[in-house]
Design an enzyme around this catalytic site. Structure first.
Site, PDB file in Angstrom:
ATOM      1  N   MET A  26       0.845  -1.189   0.000  1.00  0.00           N
ATOM      2  CA  MET A  26       0.000   0.000   0.000  1.00  0.00           C
ATOM      3  C   MET A  26       0.892   1.255   0.000  1.00  0.00           C
ATOM      4  O   MET A  26       0.445   2.341   0.376  1.00  0.00           O
ATOM      5  CB  MET A  26      -0.943  -0.006   1.199  1.00  0.00           C
ATOM      6  CG  MET A  26      -1.898  -1.202   1.167  1.00  0.00           C
ATOM      7  SD  MET A  26      -3.471  -0.919   1.976  1.00  0.00           S
ATOM      8  CE  MET A  26      -2.940  -0.622   3.636  1.00  0.00           C
ATOM      9  N   GLY A  32      11.061  -2.586   5.616  1.00  0.00           N
ATOM     10  CA  GLY A  32      10.362  -3.882   5.618  1.00  0.00           C
ATOM     11  C   GLY A  32       9.979  -4.255   4.194  1.00  0.00           C
ATOM     12  O   GLY A  32      10.245  -5.369   3.726  1.00  0.00           O
ATOM     13  N   HIS A  33       9.370  -3.301   3.477  1.00  0.00           N
ATOM     14  CA  HIS A  33       9.017  -3.564   2.073  1.00  0.00           C
ATOM     15  C   HIS A  33      10.283  -3.815   1.255  1.00  0.00           C
ATOM     16  O   HIS A  33      10.307  -4.689   0.392  1.00  0.00           O
ATOM     17  CB  HIS A  33       8.329  -2.338   1.450  1.00  0.00           C
ATOM     18  CG  HIS A  33       7.011  -1.985   2.063  1.00  0.00           C
ATOM     19  ND1 HIS A  33       6.818  -0.835   2.776  1.00  0.00           N
ATOM     20  CD2 HIS A  33       5.821  -2.627   2.038  1.00  0.00           C
ATOM     21  CE1 HIS A  33       5.553  -0.775   3.179  1.00  0.00           C
ATOM     22  NE2 HIS A  33       4.933  -1.854   2.751  1.00  0.00           N
ATOM     23  N   LYS A 145       4.881  -9.832   9.628  1.00  0.00           N
ATOM     24  CA  LYS A 145       4.233  -8.924  10.589  1.00  0.00           C
ATOM     25  C   LYS A 145       2.709  -9.034  10.459  1.00  0.00           C
ATOM     26  O   LYS A 145       1.986  -8.941  11.431  1.00  0.00           O
ATOM     27  CB  LYS A 145       4.688  -7.498  10.319  1.00  0.00           C
ATOM     28  CG  LYS A 145       3.844  -6.528  11.077  1.00  0.00           C
ATOM     29  CD  LYS A 145       4.503  -5.224  11.303  1.00  0.00           C
ATOM     30  CE  LYS A 145       3.531  -4.317  11.996  1.00  0.00           C
ATOM     31  NZ  LYS A 145       2.552  -3.777  11.048  1.00  0.00           N
ATOM     32  N   GLN A 149      -3.119 -11.955   8.212  1.00  0.00           N
ATOM     33  CA  GLN A 149      -3.429 -11.681   6.804  1.00  0.00           C
ATOM     34  C   GLN A 149      -2.938 -12.837   5.918  1.00  0.00           C
ATOM     35  O   GLN A 149      -3.682 -13.348   5.078  1.00  0.00           O
ATOM     36  CB  GLN A 149      -2.764 -10.361   6.390  1.00  0.00           C
ATOM     37  CG  GLN A 149      -2.670 -10.116   4.900  1.00  0.00           C
ATOM     38  CD  GLN A 149      -2.194  -8.711   4.578  1.00  0.00           C
ATOM     39  OE1 GLN A 149      -2.956  -7.770   4.699  1.00  0.00           O
ATOM     40  NE2 GLN A 149      -0.958  -8.549   4.149  1.00  0.00           N
ATOM     41  N   VAL A 170      10.862  -7.100   9.725  1.00  0.00           N
ATOM     42  CA  VAL A 170      12.059  -6.280   9.932  1.00  0.00           C
ATOM     43  C   VAL A 170      11.759  -5.317  11.078  1.00  0.00           C
ATOM     44  O   VAL A 170      10.699  -4.686  11.110  1.00  0.00           O
ATOM     45  CB  VAL A 170      12.412  -5.480   8.647  1.00  0.00           C
ATOM     46  CG1 VAL A 170      13.644  -4.611   8.879  1.00  0.00           C
ATOM     47  CG2 VAL A 170      12.640  -6.432   7.483  1.00  0.00           C
ATOM     48  N   LEU A 178       8.855  -2.582  11.585  1.00  0.00           N
ATOM     49  CA  LEU A 178       8.646  -1.446  10.680  1.00  0.00           C
ATOM     50  C   LEU A 178       7.229  -1.518  10.126  1.00  0.00           C
ATOM     51  O   LEU A 178       6.711  -2.589   9.814  1.00  0.00           O
ATOM     52  CB  LEU A 178       9.678  -1.466   9.551  1.00  0.00           C
ATOM     53  CG  LEU A 178      11.133  -1.389  10.017  1.00  0.00           C
ATOM     54  CD1 LEU A 178      12.059  -1.231   8.823  1.00  0.00           C
ATOM     55  CD2 LEU A 178      11.362  -0.243  11.005  1.00  0.00           C
TER      56      LEU A 178
HETATM   57  O1  PAF Z   1      -0.228  -5.861   3.587  1.00  0.00           O
HETATM   58  C1  PAF Z   1      -0.610  -4.926   2.872  1.00  0.00           C
HETATM   59  O2  PAF Z   1       0.106  -3.940   2.629  1.00  0.00           O
HETATM   60  C2  PAF Z   1      -1.997  -4.974   2.284  1.00  0.00           C
HETATM   61  O3  PAF Z   1      -2.909  -5.534   3.167  1.00  0.00           O
HETATM   62  C3  PAF Z   1      -2.055  -5.656   0.908  1.00  0.00           C
HETATM   63  C4  PAF Z   1      -1.673  -7.138   1.005  1.00  0.00           C
HETATM   64  C5  PAF Z   1      -1.135  -4.958  -0.056  1.00  0.00           C
HETATM   65  C6  PAF Z   1      -3.479  -5.605   0.360  1.00  0.00           C
HETATM   66  O4  PAF Z   1      -3.935  -4.288   0.224  1.00  0.00           O
END
Ligand code: PAF
Length: 268
Positions: A26, A32-33, A145, A149, A170, A178
């Protein structure tokens, strides 16, 4: 880096028979990303990142409005990381005429965040379903994290071929995981959140040395409460099926709490 805005162009531009790694996000990218992207780069020939702040997963309008957005900065970071493709769909591209199938979760799964954020995971499942319907990548990368989900995506979206790769959380040097939401914290709130992560890590260590220390749950709740406005949940659950049947080596501690109206989660 190619920036793509529609599923149609995505399918035309990307050869999904190659080893493609997909990192859905998002935005408001942090280390972390970037670690997910790094892992994807090592494993795959080409990497596709998506940025879409998905409105349907926000159960609170204000949270959606306040969610950090920094697209220009994100694009610079992704270019620096030599990401091959960035998918930037609009809301109408994702939710075309609202025909996106809603995926309901069972009452048994309405635990932890699903109990406190009504409709949140239905929104996550709807968007991930829509993305995976169109993104036939070999791998898709998620951070641990967001453990619940991943658990629900695996359970409810099991008809896709994309292999899910779970990447370690991370943490900053004070052990706070993070999160884009950390950017909304004041300095004092940040210190409090760090303290809370340290406390649950400490609790985990204690349980690992002596399993009967799971009885310290209320003691830790009391300690943690001193550093936040409220705890939504602090629970110990089985890490394979999220049930409350736990054994020595198959558990995780889950927490969600609010500091200054900012909601944070962690699991260790
Ligand atoms: O983890 C996230 O950033 C969001 O929930 C995702 C998986 C991109 C879905 O919008």
């Amino acid at each position: 880096m190619k920036i793509i805005k529609s599923f149609k162009v995505l399918k035309k531009e990307i050869n999904f028979s190659q080893n493609i790694g997909f990192v859905p996000t998002m935005g408001s990218l942090h280390k972390g990303h970037l670690s997910l992207i790094n892992i994807a780069k090592k494993k795959c020939k080409r990497v596709l990142v998506s940025i879409f702040v998905n409105p349907s997963q926000f159960n609170d309008k204000k949270d959606y409005q306040n969610y950090p957005r920094e697209l220009e900065n994100d694009i610079l970071k992704l270019k620096k990381y030599s990401v091959d493709y960035l998918f930037l769909p609009t809301e109408s591209e994702v939710y075309q005429k609202k025909i996106v199938k809603k995926i309901n979760i069972s009452n048994n799964d309405k635990i932890l965040c699903a109990k406190y954020r009504k409709g949140h995971f239905e929104g996550v499942l709807a968007v991930v379903n829509r993305l995976l319907q169109n993104i036939n990548s070999k791998y898709v990368f998620f951070g641990e994290k967001d453990f619940q989900q991943i658990f629900l995506i695996k359970k409810y979206l099991n008809n896709f071929k994309n292999k899910i790769i779970i990447c370690n959380t991370v943490r900053n040097k004070s052990f706070l995981p993070l999160s884009s939401r950390n950017k909304l914290l004041s300095k004092i709130s940040l210190l409090k959140a760090e303290k809370i992560s340290q406390l649950i890590l400490n609790f985990k260590k204690k349980i690992l040395t002596n399993f009967s220390n799971i009885n310290l749950l209320n003691h830790y709740k009391k300690k943690i409460r001193k550093h936040c406005d409220n705890i939504e949940y602090l629970e110990i659950r089985n890490k394979n099926n999220l049930s409350v049947n736990i054994k020595k080596n198959n558990f995780k501690i889950f927490i969600a709490y609010k500091i200054n109206k900012i909601r944070l989660i962690d699991n260790v």
